[in-house]
Design a protein around this motif. Sequence first.
Motif, short mmCIF file in Angstrom:
data_model
loop_
_atom_site.label_atom_id
_atom_site.label_comp_id
_atom_site.label_asym_id
_atom_site.label_seq_id
_atom_site.Cartn_x
_atom_site.Cartn_y
_atom_site.Cartn_z
N PRO A 170 0.84 -1.20 0.00
CA PRO A 170 0.00 0.00 0.00
C PRO A 170 0.88 1.25 0.00
O PRO A 170 2.02 1.23 0.46
N LYS A 171 0.34 2.35 -0.51
CA LYS A 171 1.10 3.60 -0.67
C LYS A 171 1.85 4.03 0.58
O LYS A 171 3.03 4.38 0.51
N ASP A 226 -4.39 12.62 -0.74
CA ASP A 226 -5.07 11.58 -1.50
C ASP A 226 -6.29 11.15 -0.69
O ASP A 226 -6.15 10.66 0.43
N PRO A 227 -7.49 11.34 -1.24
CA PRO A 227 -8.70 11.02 -0.48
C PRO A 227 -8.84 9.54 -0.13
O PRO A 227 -9.64 9.18 0.73
N THR A 228 -8.06 8.68 -0.76
CA THR A 228 -8.14 7.25 -0.46
C THR A 228 -7.27 6.85 0.73
O THR A 228 -7.35 5.72 1.19
N LEU A 229 -6.45 7.78 1.22
CA LEU A 229 -5.56 7.47 2.33
C LEU A 229 -6.09 8.04 3.64
O LEU A 229 -6.66 9.12 3.66
N ARG A 250 -1.40 9.42 6.87
CA ARG A 250 -0.67 10.04 5.77
C ARG A 250 0.17 11.20 6.28
O ARG A 250 1.35 11.34 5.94
#
Length: 136
Positions: A28-29, A72-75, A80
């Motif tokens: 994952p990022k 990033d709205p997915t994190l 983050r």
Amino acid sequence: RSAAAHASDGSAGLCGLSTLGVAPAQLPKLEQARLYNRVALYLLNQPDASSEQQLETVKKYLQTAEELTEPDPTLPVLERLDVRATTLSNSSCLLKREGKHRAALQFAHKALAIQKKHGLLEAQVTSLLNIAALNS
């Protein structure tokens, strides 16, 4: 190739991670960013860390970690920001090694500002220690 390209395909050469069966791009990022930070800091603390090639590698890894922690709205926001602040703090260590004390201090203060604003209390200790070391 840009650091972002390295991050997206996992080919940034993170010290033989393929031998562990893990390519950074498979993570994952935020885990990728943590990994880039850990390896950068490890390399920065090696005896040959002042070589131009070693410093360029560290810089590339920290730039990649910074890109991976862009909004990033997915994190998860706090996670983050915590990794982002760690990246800024590690970047301050690199800048200090390069003799860029003013820039190093700015990065350390940016990290501390993020940590204070978002209540990341444990991480503030590291930033405060970095700032104290930079001011000594």
